[in-house]
Design a protein around this motif. Structure first.
Motif, PDB file in Angstrom:
ATOM      1  N   ASN A   1     145.570  10.400  90.384  1.00  0.00           N
ATOM      2  CA  ASN A   1     144.459  10.407  89.425  1.00  0.00           C
ATOM      3  C   ASN A   1     143.935  11.815  89.196  1.00  0.00           C
ATOM      4  O   ASN A   1     143.651  12.213  88.055  1.00  0.00           O
ATOM      5  CB  ASN A   1     143.326   9.502  89.933  1.00  0.00           C
ATOM      6  CG  ASN A   1     143.689   8.032  89.873  1.00  0.00           C
ATOM      7  OD1 ASN A   1     144.513   7.624  89.061  1.00  0.00           O
ATOM      8  ND2 ASN A   1     143.081   7.226  90.729  1.00  0.00           N
ATOM      9  N   ALA A   2     143.821  12.580  90.287  1.00  0.00           N
ATOM     10  CA  ALA A   2     143.339  13.954  90.167  1.00  0.00           C
ATOM     11  C   ALA A   2     144.312  14.806  89.357  1.00  0.00           C
ATOM     12  O   ALA A   2     143.903  15.624  88.524  1.00  0.00           O
ATOM     13  CB  ALA A   2     143.128  14.552  91.559  1.00  0.00           C
ATOM     14  N   ALA A   3     145.610  14.608  89.596  1.00  0.00           N
ATOM     15  CA  ALA A   3     146.635  15.386  88.887  1.00  0.00           C
ATOM     16  C   ALA A   3     146.622  15.074  87.394  1.00  0.00           C
ATOM     17  O   ALA A   3     146.662  15.979  86.555  1.00  0.00           O
ATOM     18  CB  ALA A   3     148.004  15.101  89.491  1.00  0.00           C
ATOM     19  N   VAL A   4     146.573  13.795  87.059  1.00  0.00           N
ATOM     20  CA  VAL A   4     146.587  13.384  85.650  1.00  0.00           C
ATOM     21  C   VAL A   4     145.347  13.929  84.938  1.00  0.00           C
ATOM     22  O   VAL A   4     145.434  14.416  83.791  1.00  0.00           O
ATOM     23  CB  VAL A   4     146.653  11.852  85.532  1.00  0.00           C
ATOM     24  CG1 VAL A   4     146.421  11.408  84.088  1.00  0.00           C
ATOM     25  CG2 VAL A   4     148.001  11.344  86.040  1.00  0.00           C
ATOM     26  N   LYS A   5     144.212  13.875  85.590  1.00  0.00           N
ATOM     27  CA  LYS A   5     142.970  14.380  84.996  1.00  0.00           C
ATOM     28  C   LYS A   5     143.041  15.881  84.764  1.00  0.00           C
ATOM     29  O   LYS A   5     142.547  16.400  83.756  1.00  0.00           O
ATOM     30  CB  LYS A   5     141.789  14.041  85.909  1.00  0.00           C
ATOM     31  CG  LYS A   5     140.446  14.513  85.368  1.00  0.00           C
ATOM     32  CD  LYS A   5     139.312  14.154  86.313  1.00  0.00           C
ATOM     33  CE  LYS A   5     137.980  14.676  85.777  1.00  0.00           C
ATOM     34  NZ  LYS A   5     136.860  14.377  86.710  1.00  0.00           N
ATOM     35  N   PHE A   6     143.676  16.596  85.697  1.00  0.00           N
ATOM     36  CA  PHE A   6     143.708  18.057  85.610  1.00  0.00           C
ATOM     37  C   PHE A   6     144.723  18.580  84.598  1.00  0.00           C
ATOM     38  O   PHE A   6     144.530  19.650  84.011  1.00  0.00           O
ATOM     39  CB  PHE A   6     144.004  18.640  86.997  1.00  0.00           C
ATOM     40  CG  PHE A   6     144.251  20.118  87.003  1.00  0.00           C
ATOM     41  CD1 PHE A   6     143.295  20.998  86.501  1.00  0.00           C
ATOM     42  CD2 PHE A   6     145.438  20.634  87.489  1.00  0.00           C
ATOM     43  CE1 PHE A   6     143.520  22.366  86.488  1.00  0.00           C
ATOM     44  CE2 PHE A   6     145.674  21.998  87.487  1.00  0.00           C
ATOM     45  CZ  PHE A   6     144.714  22.866  86.983  1.00  0.00           C
ATOM     46  N   GLU A   7     145.791  17.843  84.349  1.00  0.00           N
ATOM     47  CA  GLU A   7     146.886  18.326  83.500  1.00  0.00           C
ATOM     48  C   GLU A   7     146.408  18.919  82.175  1.00  0.00           C
ATOM     49  O   GLU A   7     146.891  19.965  81.739  1.00  0.00           O
ATOM     50  CB  GLU A   7     147.876  17.196  83.219  1.00  0.00           C
ATOM     51  CG  GLU A   7     148.937  17.012  84.266  1.00  0.00           C
ATOM     52  CD  GLU A   7     150.067  16.104  83.780  1.00  0.00           C
ATOM     53  OE1 GLU A   7     150.205  15.931  82.550  1.00  0.00           O
ATOM     54  OE2 GLU A   7     150.815  15.585  84.622  1.00  0.00           O
TER      55      GLU A   7
END
Length: 455
Positions: free
Chosen positions: A173-179
């Motif tokens: 979730n953190a990765a997808v949000k940051f992309e």
């Protein structure tokens, strides 16, 4: 509603109980008597240093009045940066996060100190005051969420780094949000951000994502190298954590890991050769050489691993010598050897015996982490114990195999790695008749924690 006594009321009460005159209290606190008088009358604000001096004289622990000070100085009164900045640092050092949250939520309402708060967050981040930094980054990001600024992107990058946990779903979730914020970062900073993002996807085995971001990292790093070659005499400060060639080499290492996951070992060897060529740097600095040496170590180990996975049993002894000479590679090396032995039915009892002392240190504070962070290390331990369990079961060492399996299940349940949990349950189901009573009880406790049916 009952009013809360102010700090001034507490001081006056202390002076009465100790029968202290203003001059005497001034002498023992080291605060000028005129200044002290003005503070008690409420006509002069108290500095953090003065608050700490008074708190100490009163025999109270440092920070005792910080919550009250925050309310009186920054919520009930107009905040002033000269007092707010030291307050934030003092609260961060004492881990008084509630005090920071309370004050910052109020202060960021009018966006007066956004730039200053961001600078403090960066300072906290550099000092390792992660929880305090996260509060400030989130407040700044929330205040700038419609600005599409580089500062907002950098806040989101820091939040991404600080929010990583052992849970693969939290990290996803953190990765997808940051992309979506990466392109708004400085072009050099993007290289570290992409590397960190690809590492998260690598940890949770989203290989298409790893491949895509690794190739983007290679493209952007090569572009920056071209720019750098035109500015050889420039004294511009480097913004990347490592020399630029590192990112090109690391991108190819990531691509090789994707092919490794896909069991395309000939391609793995191809990309190993590629990143070993990239690190052939002319006239390397001391920093360059340290990185080059690291890639040479990784390259040698990965070559042995790929050859082994192609069924070349003859490389095992050379591989064992390699990991013995490079202790930080022991864990990864043993996983590779176990995987190959499980695939090709090699007997590697002698290898496990040779490294039994090191294996006993796994999952303890004494183990050498090497390049792993805590999150990555947890997943690598899972892989080791699962492969070890599989190997020992096949060798009919059921007690050792079951112990390793239960260790893997414990680690995977703690990190909420459902895929590994299912693999453990399947393997347990295959060998459940071999479990001892103590192992059965431990298994049931772990299942209760997972809220899954027993087998």
């Amino acid at each position: 509603m009952e009013s809360v006594p102010t700090i001034r009321v507490h001081i006056e009460k202390f002076m009465r109980e100790k029968n202290l005159k203003l001059q005497h209290f001034s002498d023992i606190t080291g605060i000028n008597v005129g200044t002290l008088s003005a503070i008690l009358k409420g006509s002069r604000p108290m500095s953090m240093n003065q608050l700490n001096q008074i708190t100490s004289v009163m025999g109270l622990e440092k920070g005792y009045f910080y919550e009250s000070y925050g309310v009186e100085s920054f919520i009930e009164s107009s905040p002033h940066w000269r007092r707010l900045e030291p307050y934030l640092y003092e609260c961060a050092e004492l881990c008084k996060l509630d005090c920071i949250q309370q004050v910052i939520t109020h202060v960021t309402d009018d966006r007066s100190y956004i730039e200053e708060l961001f600078d403090v967050a960066e300072s906290f981040f550099a000092r390792g005051l992660k929880e305090a930094a996260l509060i400030l980054y989130e407040c700044v990001a929330d205040s700038e969420k419609y600005q599409h600024s580089e500062r907002l992107a950098l806040c989101q990058y820091r939040i991404f780094l600080l929010q990583k946990t052992l849970s693969k779903y939290d990290n996803l979730n953190a990765a997808v949000k940051f992309e979506s914020y990466i392109d708004k970062l400085n072009e050099e900073v993007q290289l570290d951000a992409i590397k960190d993002l690809a590492n998260v996807y690598n940890t949770i085995h989203l290989w298409d994502k790893v491949d895509a971001w690794a190739r983007e990292l290679e493209r952007k790093a090569e572009f920056q190298l071209k720019i750098q070659s035109r500015r050889r005499k420039s004294n511009k400060r480097r913004l990347t954590a490592y020399p630029l060639f590192t990112y090109v080499a690391y991108a190819n290492l990531l691509i090789s890991s994707v092919y490794d996951a896909r069991k395309e070992y000939e391609n793995v060897l191809k990309y190993i050769e590629k990143y070993l060529e990239i690190v052939e740097v002319e006239n390397p600095t001391q920093e360059d050489q340290q990185i080059i040496d690291l890639f040479l170590i990784w390259g040698e180990g990965n070559q042995y691993a790929s050859q082994l996975m192609l069924g070349q049993e003859n490389v095992i002894n050379s591989y064992l010598d390699y990991i013995e000479n490079n202790p930080s590679e022991i864990l990864a090396g043993l996983i590779n050897i176990l995987q190959a032995s499980n695939q090709y039915s090699f007997n590697i009892d002698y290898a496990l015996d040779r490294f039994k002392d090191q294996i006993n240190l796994f999952n303890t504070d004494m183990y050498i982490k090497g390049s792993y962070n805590d999150q990555m290390l947890n997943h690598v331990y899972q892989d080791f114990y699962y492969e070890l369990a599989n190997y020992q079961m096949k060798q009919r060492n059921y007690s050792l195999g079951m112990d390793a399996l239960l260790m893997c299940l414990d680690l995977s349940s703690s990190s909420k790695d459902d895929l590994m949990c299912i693999k453990c349950l399947d393997l347990y189901g295959e060998y459940r008749s071999e479990a001892a009573e103590t192992q059965i009880r431990k298994y049931k406790k772990l299942i209760e924690k997972l809220s899954l049916p027993t087998f």
